[in-house]
Design an enzyme around this catalytic site. Structure first.
Site, PDB file in Angstrom:
ATOM      1  N   HIS A 292       7.646   0.978 -10.864  1.00  0.00           N
ATOM      2  CA  HIS A 292       6.412   0.714 -10.351  1.00  0.00           C
ATOM      3  C   HIS A 292       5.021   1.006 -10.973  1.00  0.00           C
ATOM      4  CE1 HIS A 292       7.605   4.679  -8.825  1.00  0.00           C
ATOM      5  NE2 HIS A 292       6.413   4.922  -8.721  1.00  0.00           N
TER       6      HIS A 292
ATOM      7  N   ASN B 275       4.610   6.514 -13.854  1.00  0.00           N
ATOM      8  CA  ASN B 275       5.278   7.678 -14.031  1.00  0.00           C
ATOM      9  C   ASN B 275       6.623   7.555 -14.311  1.00  0.00           C
ATOM     10  OD1 ASN B 275       3.235   9.174 -13.088  1.00  0.00           O
ATOM     11  ND2 ASN B 275       3.630   8.757 -10.882  1.00  0.00           N
TER      12      ASN B 275
ATOM     13  N   ARG C 176       0.943  -1.223  -0.035  1.00  0.00           N
ATOM     14  CA  ARG C 176       0.086  -0.037  -0.052  1.00  0.00           C
ATOM     15  C   ARG C 176       0.739   1.295   0.016  1.00  0.00           C
ATOM     16  NH1 ARG C 176      -5.060  -1.763   0.149  1.00  0.00           N
ATOM     17  NH2 ARG C 176      -5.372  -3.767   1.012  1.00  0.00           N
ATOM     18  N   ASP C 177       0.399   2.289  -0.696  1.00  0.00           N
ATOM     19  CA  ASP C 177       1.271   3.533  -0.763  1.00  0.00           C
ATOM     20  C   ASP C 177       0.980   4.274   0.577  1.00  0.00           C
ATOM     21  OD1 ASP C 177       2.036   5.500  -3.615  1.00  0.00           O
ATOM     22  OD2 ASP C 177       1.607   6.456  -1.589  1.00  0.00           O
TER      23      ASP C 177
HETATM   24  P1  DGP Z   1       5.924   8.298  -8.163  1.00  0.00           P
HETATM   25  O1  DGP Z   1       5.772   9.709  -7.992  1.00  0.00           O
HETATM   26  O2  DGP Z   1       5.450   7.417  -9.228  1.00  0.00           O
HETATM   27  O3  DGP Z   1       7.481   7.966  -8.028  1.00  0.00           O
HETATM   28  O4  DGP Z   1       5.405   7.537  -6.761  1.00  0.00           O
HETATM   29  C1  DGP Z   1       6.033   7.127  -5.748  1.00  0.00           C
HETATM   30  C2  DGP Z   1       5.259   6.764  -4.748  1.00  0.00           C
HETATM   31  O5  DGP Z   1       5.694   5.988  -3.718  1.00  0.00           O
HETATM   32  C3  DGP Z   1       4.377   8.004  -3.866  1.00  0.00           C
HETATM   33  O6  DGP Z   1       3.125   7.842  -4.230  1.00  0.00           O
HETATM   34  C4  DGP Z   1       4.725   7.590  -2.542  1.00  0.00           C
HETATM   35  C5  DGP Z   1       5.108   6.048  -2.406  1.00  0.00           C
HETATM   36  N1  DGP Z   1       6.207   6.009  -1.407  1.00  0.00           N
HETATM   37  C6  DGP Z   1       7.266   6.829  -1.193  1.00  0.00           C
HETATM   38  N2  DGP Z   1       8.117   6.354  -0.192  1.00  0.00           N
HETATM   39  C7  DGP Z   1       7.269   5.105   0.212  1.00  0.00           C
HETATM   40  C8  DGP Z   1       7.417   4.150   1.498  1.00  0.00           C
HETATM   41  O7  DGP Z   1       8.593   4.357   2.374  1.00  0.00           O
HETATM   42  N3  DGP Z   1       6.429   3.230   1.443  1.00  0.00           N
HETATM   43  C9  DGP Z   1       5.452   3.176   0.836  1.00  0.00           C
HETATM   44  N4  DGP Z   1       4.481   2.501   1.035  1.00  0.00           N
HETATM   45  N5  DGP Z   1       5.170   4.230  -0.192  1.00  0.00           N
HETATM   46  C10 DGP Z   1       6.108   5.090  -0.376  1.00  0.00           C
END
Ligand code: DGP
Length: 113
Positions: free
Chosen positions: A100, A87, A29-30
């Site tokens: 991702h 992205n 999960r984000d």
């Molecule tokens: P992007 O902009 O496509 O590179 O999205 C990166 C996503 O990664 C963003 O929606 C937040 C998420 N994210 C960043 N750091 C972490 C983390 O440490 N854990 C989780 N679960 N998500 C993260």
């Protein structure tokens, strides 16, 4: 890659709420969800971005989509609808340089761009 957040999530060095894991792919999960369902689906092997994928990565990248489909069903959003986003680089807002797939759903998603 030693300084990659998502490599550390894959290895378990950084905690995450995992919803899927196999020998090739991890989904979690984000941390900053943009929708009721916001899952990130990543290959366990580091690839910086789409710009760095090769033809040999095609089955692995295809697998991300198969798992997204499976997770959408599991989350109950397969019929209501969902969005898959990848992205790449600054103009798209890529923040984490480990390829991702975002799986977003559970609400009406607004226009792209
Ligand atoms: P992007 O902009 O496509 O590179 O999205 C990166 C996503 O990664 C963003 O929606 C937040 C998420 N994210 C960043 N750091 C972490 C983390 O440490 N854990 C989780 N679960 N998500 C993260």
């Amino acid at each position: 890659m030693s300084d990659c957040i998502f490599c550390k999530i894959v290895s378990g060095e950084i905690p995450s709420t995992n919803v899927y894991k196999d020998e090739q792919v991890t989904a979690f999960r984000d941390i900053n969800p943009a929708a009721p369902t916001h899952i990130l689906i990543v290959p366990n092997r580091h690839i910086d971005s789409v710009n760095f994928m090769t033809t040999k990565d095609e089955p692995l990248i295809g697998r991300l989509f198969s798992i997204a489909k499976q997770l959408a069903a599991q989350e109950g959003i397969a019929e209501s609808g969902y969005r898959l986003i990848v992205n790449t680089n600054a103009d798209a807002g890529q923040a984490v340089f480990h390829i991702h797939l975002h799986l977003l759903g559970g609400r009406q998603l607004t226009t792209l761009g």
